[in-house]
Design a protein around this motif. Sequence first.
Motif, PDB file in Angstrom:
ATOM      1  N   ASP A 133     -20.382  49.811  -8.938  1.00 47.17           N
ATOM      2  CA  ASP A 133     -20.164  49.127  -7.659  1.00 47.17           C
ATOM      3  C   ASP A 133     -19.250  49.909  -6.717  1.00 47.17           C
ATOM      4  O   ASP A 133     -19.183  49.607  -5.524  1.00 47.17           O
ATOM      5  CB  ASP A 133     -19.566  47.735  -7.907  1.00 47.17           C
ATOM      6  CG  ASP A 133     -20.533  46.822  -8.643  1.00 47.17           C
ATOM      7  OD1 ASP A 133     -21.750  46.981  -8.428  1.00 47.17           O
ATOM      8  OD2 ASP A 133     -20.083  45.969  -9.421  1.00 47.17           O
ATOM      9  N   GLU A 134     -18.523  50.909  -7.244  1.00 44.63           N
ATOM     10  CA  GLU A 134     -17.622  51.705  -6.415  1.00 44.63           C
ATOM     11  C   GLU A 134     -18.316  52.892  -5.760  1.00 44.63           C
ATOM     12  O   GLU A 134     -17.734  53.563  -4.914  1.00 44.63           O
ATOM     13  CB  GLU A 134     -16.457  52.210  -7.261  1.00 44.63           C
ATOM     14  CG  GLU A 134     -15.564  51.117  -7.843  1.00 44.63           C
ATOM     15  CD  GLU A 134     -14.451  51.690  -8.695  1.00 44.63           C
ATOM     16  OE1 GLU A 134     -13.805  52.651  -8.244  1.00 44.63           O
ATOM     17  OE2 GLU A 134     -14.254  51.197  -9.827  1.00 44.63           O
ATOM     18  N   VAL A 135     -19.555  53.163  -6.158  1.00 48.26           N
ATOM     19  CA  VAL A 135     -20.277  54.301  -5.601  1.00 48.26           C
ATOM     20  C   VAL A 135     -20.636  54.027  -4.147  1.00 48.26           C
ATOM     21  O   VAL A 135     -21.080  52.933  -3.795  1.00 48.26           O
ATOM     22  CB  VAL A 135     -21.560  54.580  -6.417  1.00 48.26           C
ATOM     23  CG1 VAL A 135     -22.363  55.720  -5.770  1.00 48.26           C
ATOM     24  CG2 VAL A 135     -21.205  54.931  -7.855  1.00 48.26           C
ATOM     25  N   ARG A 136     -20.442  55.035  -3.315  1.00 53.92           N
ATOM     26  CA  ARG A 136     -20.770  54.938  -1.898  1.00 53.92           C
ATOM     27  C   ARG A 136     -21.755  56.050  -1.513  1.00 53.92           C
ATOM     28  O   ARG A 136     -21.790  57.098  -2.163  1.00 53.92           O
ATOM     29  CB  ARG A 136     -19.500  55.053  -1.041  1.00 53.92           C
ATOM     30  CG  ARG A 136     -18.518  53.894  -1.248  1.00 53.92           C
ATOM     31  CD  ARG A 136     -19.094  52.594  -0.697  1.00 53.92           C
ATOM     32  NE  ARG A 136     -18.236  51.442  -0.957  1.00 53.92           N
ATOM     33  CZ  ARG A 136     -18.373  50.615  -1.988  1.00 53.92           C
ATOM     34  NH1 ARG A 136     -19.346  50.822  -2.873  1.00 53.92           N
ATOM     35  NH2 ARG A 136     -17.569  49.583  -2.145  1.00 53.92           N
ATOM     36  N   PRO A 137     -22.545  55.833  -0.465  1.00 49.91           N
ATOM     37  CA  PRO A 137     -23.457  56.898  -0.016  1.00 49.91           C
ATOM     38  C   PRO A 137     -22.695  58.201   0.234  1.00 49.91           C
ATOM     39  O   PRO A 137     -21.556  58.182   0.705  1.00 49.91           O
ATOM     40  CB  PRO A 137     -24.049  56.327   1.283  1.00 49.91           C
ATOM     41  CG  PRO A 137     -23.980  54.840   1.090  1.00 49.91           C
ATOM     42  CD  PRO A 137     -22.712  54.599   0.317  1.00 49.91           C
ATOM     43  N   ASP A 138     -23.320  59.313  -0.130  1.00 47.74           N
ATOM     44  CA  ASP A 138     -22.805  60.680  -0.012  1.00 47.74           C
ATOM     45  C   ASP A 138     -21.875  61.070  -1.162  1.00 47.74           C
ATOM     46  O   ASP A 138     -21.454  62.228  -1.233  1.00 47.74           O
ATOM     47  CB  ASP A 138     -22.085  60.915   1.319  1.00 47.74           C
ATOM     48  CG  ASP A 138     -23.052  60.939   2.492  1.00 47.74           C
ATOM     49  OD1 ASP A 138     -24.208  61.363   2.296  1.00 47.74           O
ATOM     50  OD2 ASP A 138     -22.654  60.524   3.591  1.00 47.74           O
ATOM     51  N   ASP A 139     -21.548  60.148  -2.081  1.00 50.67           N
ATOM     52  CA  ASP A 139     -20.800  60.539  -3.270  1.00 50.67           C
ATOM     53  C   ASP A 139     -21.660  61.470  -4.119  1.00 50.67           C
ATOM     54  O   ASP A 139     -22.884  61.275  -4.238  1.00 50.67           O
ATOM     55  CB  ASP A 139     -20.418  59.310  -4.111  1.00 50.67           C
ATOM     56  CG  ASP A 139     -19.227  58.559  -3.543  1.00 50.67           C
ATOM     57  OD1 ASP A 139     -18.596  59.085  -2.596  1.00 50.67           O
ATOM     58  OD2 ASP A 139     -18.915  57.460  -4.042  1.00 50.67           O
ATOM     59  N   VAL A 140     -21.030  62.485  -4.700  1.00 47.89           N
ATOM     60  CA  VAL A 140     -21.725  63.385  -5.619  1.00 47.89           C
ATOM     61  C   VAL A 140     -21.490  62.865  -7.031  1.00 47.89           C
ATOM     62  O   VAL A 140     -20.345  62.688  -7.467  1.00 47.89           O
ATOM     63  CB  VAL A 140     -21.225  64.836  -5.480  1.00 47.89           C
ATOM     64  CG1 VAL A 140     -21.895  65.726  -6.521  1.00 47.89           C
ATOM     65  CG2 VAL A 140     -21.512  65.355  -4.071  1.00 47.89           C
TER      66      VAL A 140
END
Length: 629
Positions: A133-140
């Motif tokens: 749930d902590e993942v955001r767009p553009d995270d690698v």
Amino acid sequence: MTLIGRYPLVAATLLCAAVVAGLLLFGYPEAAQWTASLYSLLVAARLAWDMVRQLLRGHWGIDLLAVTAVVSTVVVGEYIASLIIVLMLSGGRALEDFAQGRAQRELSALLERAPMTAHRERAGEPPEEISVDEVRPDDVLLVRPAEVVPVDGTLLSGFGSFDESALTGESLPVERTAGQDVMSGALNGQAAVRIRATAAAEDSQYSRIVALVREASASRAPVVRLADRYAVPFTAFAFLLAGAAWLFSGDPARFAEVLVVATPCPLLIAAPVAFVGGMGRAAKSGIIIKNGGTLEKLSRVKVAAFDKTGTLTGGRPVLLEIRPAGAAGARLGPDGLLRLAASAEQYSSHVLAASVMEAAADRGLELQAAAEAEEAATHGVAAQIGGHAVVVGKPAFVANRSRGVERTPLASGEMAVYVAVDGDFAGTLVMSDAVRPNAASVLGQLRALGVEETLMLTGDARETAGHIAAEVGLTRVQAECLPADKVETVRSLPHRPVMMVGDGVNDAPVLAAADVGVAMGAKGSTAASESADVVIMLDDLSKVPRAVEIGRRSVKVALESIWIGIALSIGLMVLAALGFVPAVAGALFQELVDLATILNALRALGPGRTTAAAAVPAAREPRYSDSVP
């Protein structure tokens, strides 16, 4: 949770049976009878209370038979039979849970494998484990071998192999190269890969699938409610037969013996098991059926309607030819005409707009921004580009904003984008969107499954739609229609149920209006998926007849199971009425009836017979509808 905590009544009944057996063993038959009888009457009182509450809610059931059977066996002294009946009733929930769990295995597998964590990379730091749930767009993100891809993303590594079988039903691993999309929920292969997240967890493909599966798991099918209604005549028949047996034999024990075998759990368990099994089977094939009622409708589909672009065709039109026309076209030339058209198409959401812009990019043409632009949904776009008034779209739309349009001849599978510049017709862009290779075969399979009429509902030009319809063998075409026209057409069709198959945003209204809406493709529009009753995860048209076939098989198995249970129970009741089935034996026989019908219901999990591709009749001229019927 322990077995005792989950099924306390089963545990209490087994304990009581052990006590009764001990009392009999040590020579206390009267105490054994009192213990079993008292316990059975307490359970019967609880069942009676539950039955009254269900009746107040308007739900009929067969608890009256169970309560009467327990009380009557106690009254005539058949306390062992009464204890067996109580064990059968208390064990019914455990048996149902087992059967439902077995039937729901494929649905549960999708829920259980939902990714919970991800490994995020940051410059100069080792990968950190975070909640998905902590993942955001553009995270690698680093996806290790044999890990589930946590969110939708783009592959950064040079190569990756992914198992998407749980999502699409496709058993073979798929290979991706750098820059290609990777679906959340796919299982990574033997090498670690890096991806760039393109969506948060709640917006990713797998989360949407999980939401659909949860909705499907909680559904209740009409045929299950129908099974409940069978209980009313069945209960009346059982009481009449039991009363007649008592009257003609003069033995009150005969009344109890008939009712002992008249408590068929199949009426309550077999149909739900068959339907959940069918939805599980569909999920394994990459088809998410949102609710049990849809299975019942799929089994009776009479009309199948299809969108054209992206459904019957591949959905990726390519530019075949640029045909400049008139003085404006001659002045601009092919590249100038394409550049202006593509610049205007930047402001359109139509699928052809993306293809026009892609064709301009392939030729290295630089697009210009518009001073102003206005789109008429599904018709075209008008824009001010570099001092020119540019109109792009369907012939009628362009003709209304220019000094006339010359219709261009088209071959099978071709479509034209018309262009006017500064009020003069400037030419056409001829596009081609190839028909799916299996489209004709799919329509043949649907006809073999009982679909009486097939039609196309499309916003494209009549000529283009006609070519496609003739090629695949459709019986009817309605072209150049708006989303509202599609909805009105589907609602007015006389033969029901109607199944509508589509994939785009503009298909969402008609998918919702159809009796069964089918959204094509795992990466199809979220709006279409939310409006549809069936979501096909793999971009494979052959899954449509497969869904219909699964619906037909599930309903058939459910009804078979119900009638097998009723027939076996009636047979035992007749034998008991004639005095051939003692109470204790009848209680044991009834357990075998329950087991047989539930095992039959689990057949819905099997593949059944795959419908062979029906012979496709020679293409004939389709029937056109120029107006909404």
